[in-house]
Design an enzyme around this catalytic site. Structure first.
Site, mmCIF file in Angstrom:
data_model
loop_
_atom_site.group_PDB
_atom_site.id
_atom_site.type_symbol
_atom_site.label_atom_id
_atom_site.label_comp_id
_atom_site.label_asym_id
_atom_site.label_seq_id
_atom_site.Cartn_x
_atom_site.Cartn_y
_atom_site.Cartn_z
ATOM 1 N N THR A 73 0.825 -1.211 0.000
ATOM 2 C CA THR A 73 0.000 0.000 0.000
ATOM 3 C C THR A 73 0.860 1.263 0.000
ATOM 4 O O THR A 73 0.489 2.259 -0.611
ATOM 5 C CB THR A 73 -1.001 0.033 1.182
ATOM 6 N N HIS A 104 -1.369 -16.133 -5.957
ATOM 7 C CA HIS A 104 -2.427 -15.590 -6.807
ATOM 8 C C HIS A 104 -1.907 -15.154 -8.184
ATOM 9 O O HIS A 104 -2.556 -14.391 -8.885
ATOM 10 C CB HIS A 104 -3.120 -14.417 -6.107
ATOM 11 N N CYS A 110 -1.680 -22.773 -24.446
ATOM 12 C CA CYS A 110 -0.349 -23.380 -24.547
ATOM 13 C C CYS A 110 0.623 -22.830 -23.503
ATOM 14 O O CYS A 110 1.791 -23.223 -23.493
ATOM 15 C CB CYS A 110 0.220 -23.171 -25.954
HETATM 16 ZN ZN LIG Z 1 -1.306 -20.450 -27.067
#
Ligand SMILES: [Zn+2]
Length: 254
Positions: free
Chosen positions: A33, A126, A137
């Site tokens: 922050t 995350h 891919c």
């Molecule tokens: Zn791709």
């Protein structure tokens, strides 16, 4: 114990750091922050005003993919230039001193890597919003690559030229499963440390919140540095309810 004041807290933290062999920091939004990156989950934060785009919606609709990228590039203008803060720099100093085998973060801002911790030693629960990848891919794309195509097409999210898959920031969205590899590495780090530092996280988001508890059960000492109370304060060996930058600044090596 809850530190009665900042000075006492820092002195006690220094003793614990000196005594520890392996320190594993676990960081949340609070460490970033002071770098100008808001805590999206906090009251009044972005996610209380604008509903995050769910992974299922992203997959289902071109409109949602376009909206997702529109929001991402708006964010870039606001805090794309953010630099590591005092907390990041302190943890990087401990890392360079050989105290920190790796760090676990809930943040997606890349500021731990920017502060000098090798990407291999940052476990991102995350994901990361500073680059994109193909959902088909897994090819990695720079944001600038996406941005050029997004702008040239009048705001359309581009697909992967290689496989036709959707291209998304490398973050873990709501509704998307937790990355197995990151979860496993976070568990390993938690088991291997003798001092676990929970920094700037309210520790309410599961499964991430299980790590401080696991560390404690495994015999590690637990330190919590967070502006607000957390539900683990009672079991922690030390709690600092202070500004994270102020609490960690003394640990920056100059
Ligand atoms: Zn791709």
């Amino acid at each position: 114990m809850i530190a009665p004041d900042l000075e006492t807290g820092i002195a006690r933290l220094r003793e614990m750091m000196d005594a520890a062999e392996a320190v594993v920091p676990f960081t949340g939004a609070g460490i970033s922050t002071e770098c100008g990156i808001p805590d999206f989950r906090s009251p009044g934060g972005l996610w209380t005003k604008m509903r995050p785009i769910d992974f299922g919606d992203f997959l289902a609709s071109q409109e949602m993919r376009d909206e997702s990228w529109r929001r991402r590039f708006a964010m870039q203008q606001q805090f794309g230039g953010a630099k590591p803060g005092r907390g990041h720099r302190a943890l990087a100093s401990l890392y360079k001193a050989g105290k920190v085998p790796g760090l676990i973060t809930q943040n997606i801002d890349n500021l731990h890597q920017d502060s000098g911790i090798a990407a291999d030693h940052v476990v991102e629960l995350h994901g990361n919003t500073t680059y994109a990848s193909c959902l088909g891919c897994a090819k990695r794309y720079d944001l600038s690559w996406v941005g050029e195509r997004f702008t040239a097409s009048g705001g359309r999210s581009p697909d992967c030229p290689g496989c036709g898959g959707f291209i998304k920031t490398a973050t873990v969205s709501f509704g998307q499963s937790m990355p197995e590899d990151a979860m496993r590495r976070a568990q390993e780090l938690t088991q291997a440390c003798d001092l676990f530092l929970a920094i700037g996280s309210s520790l309410v988001v599961w499964p991430a919140a299980g790590f401080p508890l696991a560390a404690k059960r495994n015999g590690a000492r637990l330190v919590i540095i967070n502006r607000d109370e957390t539900e683990f304060d009672e079991i922690a060996d030390l709690v600092l309810h202070d500004d994270i930058g102020a609490a960690l600044a003394p640990f920056i090596a100059h």
